[in-house]
Design a protein around this motif. Structure first.
Motif, short mmCIF file in Angstrom:
data_model
loop_
_atom_site.label_atom_id
_atom_site.label_comp_id
_atom_site.label_asym_id
_atom_site.label_seq_id
_atom_site.Cartn_x
_atom_site.Cartn_y
_atom_site.Cartn_z
N GLN A 147 12.63 -5.24 8.35
CA GLN A 147 13.41 -4.01 8.58
C GLN A 147 12.84 -2.84 7.80
O GLN A 147 12.78 -1.72 8.31
CB GLN A 147 14.89 -4.24 8.21
CG GLN A 147 15.63 -5.13 9.18
CD GLN A 147 15.59 -4.61 10.60
OE1 GLN A 147 15.79 -3.44 10.86
NE2 GLN A 147 15.28 -5.49 11.54
N LEU A 148 12.44 -3.07 6.56
CA LEU A 148 11.84 -2.01 5.76
C LEU A 148 10.53 -1.56 6.41
O LEU A 148 10.25 -0.35 6.50
CB LEU A 148 11.58 -2.47 4.33
CG LEU A 148 10.91 -1.44 3.42
CD1 LEU A 148 11.75 -0.16 3.30
CD2 LEU A 148 10.64 -2.01 2.04
N TYR A 149 9.76 -2.48 6.91
CA TYR A 149 8.50 -2.16 7.59
C TYR A 149 8.77 -1.27 8.81
O TYR A 149 8.12 -0.24 9.01
CB TYR A 149 7.78 -3.44 7.99
CG TYR A 149 6.52 -3.23 8.79
CD1 TYR A 149 5.35 -2.77 8.18
CD2 TYR A 149 6.48 -3.49 10.16
CE1 TYR A 149 4.19 -2.58 8.91
CE2 TYR A 149 5.32 -3.29 10.89
CZ TYR A 149 4.17 -2.84 10.26
OH TYR A 149 3.03 -2.65 10.99
N LEU A 150 9.76 -1.67 9.62
CA LEU A 150 10.09 -0.90 10.82
C LEU A 150 10.58 0.50 10.47
O LEU A 150 10.19 1.48 11.10
CB LEU A 150 11.14 -1.63 11.66
CG LEU A 150 10.65 -2.87 12.38
CD1 LEU A 150 11.81 -3.61 13.03
CD2 LEU A 150 9.58 -2.53 13.40
N SER A 151 11.43 0.61 9.45
CA SER A 151 11.94 1.94 9.08
C SER A 151 10.83 2.80 8.47
O SER A 151 10.80 4.01 8.67
CB SER A 151 13.14 1.83 8.14
OG SER A 151 12.78 1.26 6.92
N THR A 152 9.89 2.17 7.76
CA THR A 152 8.76 2.90 7.21
C THR A 152 7.86 3.40 8.34
O THR A 152 7.43 4.55 8.32
CB THR A 152 7.95 2.00 6.24
OG1 THR A 152 8.83 1.54 5.22
CG2 THR A 152 6.80 2.74 5.62
N GLU B 272 0.83 -1.21 0.00
CA GLU B 272 0.00 0.00 0.00
C GLU B 272 0.86 1.25 0.00
O GLU B 272 0.55 2.23 -0.67
CB GLU B 272 -0.92 0.02 1.23
CG GLU B 272 -2.06 -0.95 1.16
CD GLU B 272 -2.84 -1.04 2.48
OE1 GLU B 272 -2.47 -0.37 3.47
OE2 GLU B 272 -3.82 -1.80 2.50
N HIS B 273 1.94 1.22 0.75
CA HIS B 273 2.80 2.39 0.89
C HIS B 273 3.70 2.61 -0.34
O HIS B 273 3.81 3.72 -0.83
CB HIS B 273 3.66 2.26 2.15
CG HIS B 273 4.46 3.47 2.47
ND1 HIS B 273 3.91 4.57 3.09
CD2 HIS B 273 5.76 3.77 2.24
CE1 HIS B 273 4.85 5.50 3.23
NE2 HIS B 273 5.98 5.03 2.73
N GLN C 52 7.11 7.37 9.34
CA GLN C 52 5.74 7.87 9.37
C GLN C 52 5.39 8.47 10.72
O GLN C 52 4.64 9.42 10.80
CB GLN C 52 4.74 6.74 9.05
CG GLN C 52 4.76 6.36 7.59
CD GLN C 52 3.79 5.21 7.30
OE1 GLN C 52 3.42 4.45 8.18
NE2 GLN C 52 3.41 5.11 6.05
N SER C 53 5.96 7.92 11.78
CA SER C 53 5.61 8.42 13.11
C SER C 53 6.47 9.63 13.51
O SER C 53 6.14 10.34 14.42
CB SER C 53 5.76 7.32 14.16
OG SER C 53 7.09 6.90 14.25
N HIS C 54 7.55 9.88 12.76
CA HIS C 54 8.40 11.05 13.01
C HIS C 54 8.54 11.84 11.73
O HIS C 54 9.57 11.76 11.05
CB HIS C 54 9.79 10.64 13.50
CG HIS C 54 9.78 9.80 14.74
ND1 HIS C 54 8.81 9.85 15.68
CD2 HIS C 54 10.66 8.86 15.17
CE1 HIS C 54 9.08 9.00 16.66
NE2 HIS C 54 10.19 8.38 16.35
#
Length: 79
Positions: free
Chosen positions: A65-70, A24-25, A74-76
Motif C-alpha cells: 500500500q505504501l508503494y502504491l501511494s508513493t 531508495e525513496h 510521484q505520478s501526480h
C-alpha cells in the motif's frame, strides 16, 4: 483477465523491487516510521525484510500500500 492486469500497477513487480524502491525513496529510518516492523528498524537489510514480509501477510500488505501511494504521489505531482 489480461485486461485487468494491464491496469494493475503491481503486475510484474516483485516484492524485492518494492522494498528496494521504498528504501531508495524514504530510507530505512523513514520506512520504519511509516511501517512499524522490526525488520525496518533493527539492522535492516533487503534480504531480512523480504524474509519477514513473505511470511507476514499484514506487513506485506502495508508495504504494498505504501508503494502504491508513493507511486501515485510521484505520478501526480502537487501544484
Amino acid at each position: 483477465m489480461k485486461m485487468e492486469q494491464t491496469n494493475n500497477p503491481m503486475h510484474g513487480v516483485t516484492l524485492e523491487t518494492i522494498v528496494v524502491k521504498l528504501v531508495e525513496h524514504y530510507g530505512w529510518d523513514e520506512l520504519a516510521n511509516r511501517i512499524k516492523i522490526n525488520c525496518f528498524k533493527n539492522d535492516p537489510s533487503v534480504k531480512s525484510s523480504l524474509k519477514f514480509l513473505r511470511k507476514t501477510p499484514w506487513a506485506r500488505e502495508q508495504v504494498e500500500q505504501l508503494y502504491l501511494s508513493t507511486l501515485a504521489s510521484q505520478s501526480h505531482p502537487r501544484t
